[in-house]
Write an enzyme that holds these catalytic residues in place. Structure first.
Site, PDB file in Angstrom:
ATOM      1  N   LYS A  13      63.091  -8.296  55.693  1.00  0.00           N
ATOM      2  CA  LYS A  13      62.794  -7.454  57.027  1.00  0.00           C
ATOM      3  C   LYS A  13      61.700  -8.218  57.588  1.00  0.00           C
ATOM      4  CE  LYS A  13      61.956  -3.619  55.111  1.00  0.00           C
ATOM      5  NZ  LYS A  13      62.035  -3.942  53.787  1.00  0.00           N
ATOM      6  N   ARG A  87      60.726   5.472  56.652  1.00  0.00           N
ATOM      7  CA  ARG A  87      61.145   5.487  55.231  1.00  0.00           C
ATOM      8  C   ARG A  87      61.442   6.663  54.574  1.00  0.00           C
ATOM      9  NH1 ARG A  87      57.709  -0.087  54.202  1.00  0.00           N
ATOM     10  NH2 ARG A  87      58.350  -0.724  52.266  1.00  0.00           N
ATOM     11  N   ARG A 126      57.939 -14.482  45.526  1.00  0.00           N
ATOM     12  CA  ARG A 126      57.143 -14.312  46.813  1.00  0.00           C
ATOM     13  C   ARG A 126      55.600 -14.646  46.642  1.00  0.00           C
ATOM     14  NH1 ARG A 126      58.057  -9.353  51.057  1.00  0.00           N
ATOM     15  NH2 ARG A 126      57.139  -8.112  49.268  1.00  0.00           N
ATOM     16  N   ARG A 155      51.448 -10.682  45.923  1.00  0.00           N
ATOM     17  CA  ARG A 155      50.925  -9.288  46.437  1.00  0.00           C
ATOM     18  C   ARG A 155      51.045  -8.438  45.101  1.00  0.00           C
ATOM     19  NH1 ARG A 155      54.685  -7.212  51.478  1.00  0.00           N
ATOM     20  NH2 ARG A 155      54.822  -5.256  50.218  1.00  0.00           N
ATOM     21  N   ARG A 166      59.571   0.054  43.401  1.00  0.00           N
ATOM     22  CA  ARG A 166      59.876   0.148  44.855  1.00  0.00           C
ATOM     23  C   ARG A 166      61.394  -0.015  44.980  1.00  0.00           C
ATOM     24  NH1 ARG A 166      57.169  -5.271  46.345  1.00  0.00           N
ATOM     25  NH2 ARG A 166      57.472  -4.643  48.393  1.00  0.00           N
TER      26      ARG A 166
HETATM   27  P1  AMP Z   1      56.056  -3.381  52.890  1.00  0.00           P
HETATM   28  O1  AMP Z   1      55.115  -4.419  53.311  1.00  0.00           O
HETATM   29  O2  AMP Z   1      57.036  -2.818  54.087  1.00  0.00           O
HETATM   30  O3  AMP Z   1      57.037  -3.677  51.764  1.00  0.00           O
HETATM   31  O4  AMP Z   1      55.376  -2.076  52.589  1.00  0.00           O
HETATM   32  C1  AMP Z   1      54.418  -2.299  51.659  1.00  0.00           C
HETATM   33  C2  AMP Z   1      53.970  -0.864  50.834  1.00  0.00           C
HETATM   34  O5  AMP Z   1      53.200  -0.217  51.867  1.00  0.00           O
HETATM   35  C3  AMP Z   1      55.026  -0.005  50.561  1.00  0.00           C
HETATM   36  O6  AMP Z   1      55.543  -0.231  49.240  1.00  0.00           O
HETATM   37  C4  AMP Z   1      54.553   1.520  50.583  1.00  0.00           C
HETATM   38  O7  AMP Z   1      53.560   1.857  49.617  1.00  0.00           O
HETATM   39  C5  AMP Z   1      53.706   1.372  52.032  1.00  0.00           C
HETATM   40  N1  AMP Z   1      54.353   1.513  53.174  1.00  0.00           N
HETATM   41  C6  AMP Z   1      54.796   1.044  53.973  1.00  0.00           C
HETATM   42  N2  AMP Z   1      55.226   1.359  55.241  1.00  0.00           N
HETATM   43  C7  AMP Z   1      55.361   2.731  54.659  1.00  0.00           C
HETATM   44  C8  AMP Z   1      56.031   3.837  55.246  1.00  0.00           C
HETATM   45  N3  AMP Z   1      56.809   3.864  56.307  1.00  0.00           N
HETATM   46  N4  AMP Z   1      55.880   5.155  54.546  1.00  0.00           N
HETATM   47  C9  AMP Z   1      55.233   5.059  53.475  1.00  0.00           C
HETATM   48  N5  AMP Z   1      54.784   4.064  52.897  1.00  0.00           N
HETATM   49  C10 AMP Z   1      54.784   2.958  53.440  1.00  0.00           C
END
Ligand code: AMP
Length: 212
Positions: A13, A87, A126, A155, A166
């Protein structure tokens, strides 16, 4: 265009949204990036979000609502791609209401389809640049030689024990939103396997088909 890029962790994404920004001027709004910045700066939001993110859990809805709405407002309500938001059911409902109240409906939700084994391989290989946030993949897109290797890190939520959590959280909380957007006639599936440029070609084709 107003878009959501949707899919499991590791579906690409962020990569595809980044290309939409650099090549088509559609601003990437990544709640994950905003939260990671807040963590790095140790803001109140960052401190509250950290334990959830490190565990691979979702940050509570109330914490991400304002930051996503603010980011959309900052972008002038047009030409954005939401990456990692919504989400949960509640986030989707909030977003729909927010966009309706501004008379700025979504054009499409691009759903990136990638099988689980590919997701796990992508996430576990990654790496990110600690300062620039640039993303690499040890097999397909390794960091260039002139980049300081000490700044290339994994990360915390890409560690093996967190990846599975996740994916489980995604299946339970987020995947059902595909049906929500399908009912609204917005969902467009994109095959997210293969090389980055190949996938981006499919994304562009999907968006081109919307214009007709
Ligand atoms: P991402 O970089 O999109 O994979 O986001 C990393 C982490 O940030 C996720 O695993 C969640 O812990 C948190 N996070 C990001 N976006 C959201 C969201 N819309 N709602 C809740 N947690 C989020």
């Amino acid at each position: 265009m107003r878009l959501i890029i949707f899919g499991p962790p590791g579906a690409g994404k962020g990569t595809q949204a980044g290309l939409l920004e650099t090549r088509h001027g559609i601003t990437q709004i990544s709640t994950g990036d905003i939260l990671r910045d807040a963590m790095a700066q140790e803001t109140d939001l960052g401190k509250k979000a950290k334990s959830y993110i490190d565990a691979g859990e979702l940050v509570p809805d109330a914490l991400v609502r304002d930051l996503s709405e603010q980011a959309i407002a900052d972008e002038g309500h047009d030409d954005f791609v939401l990456d990692g938001y919504p989400r949960t059911d509640q986030q989707a409902e909030w977003l729909t209401a927010f966009l309706e109240s501004n008379d700025t409906p979504l054009d499409a939700v691009l759903s990136m389809e990638v099988p689980d084994d590919v997701l796990v391989r992508r996430l576990s290989r990654r790496r990110v640049h600690e300062e620039t946030g640039e993303t690499y993949h040890l097999d397909h897109d390794p960091p260039p030689d002139d980049v300081d290797a000490d700044l290339i890190v994994q990360r915390s939520d890409d560690e093996p024990e967190t990846i599975q959590n996740r994916l489980d959280v995604y299946r339970e909380e987020t995947e059902p939103l595909a049906a929500y957007y399908e009912e609204r006639g917005l969902l467009v599936s994109v095959d997210g396997t293969g090389e980055i440029e190949e996938v981006f070609g499919r994304v562009e084709a999907a968006l081109g088909a919307l214009d007709r």
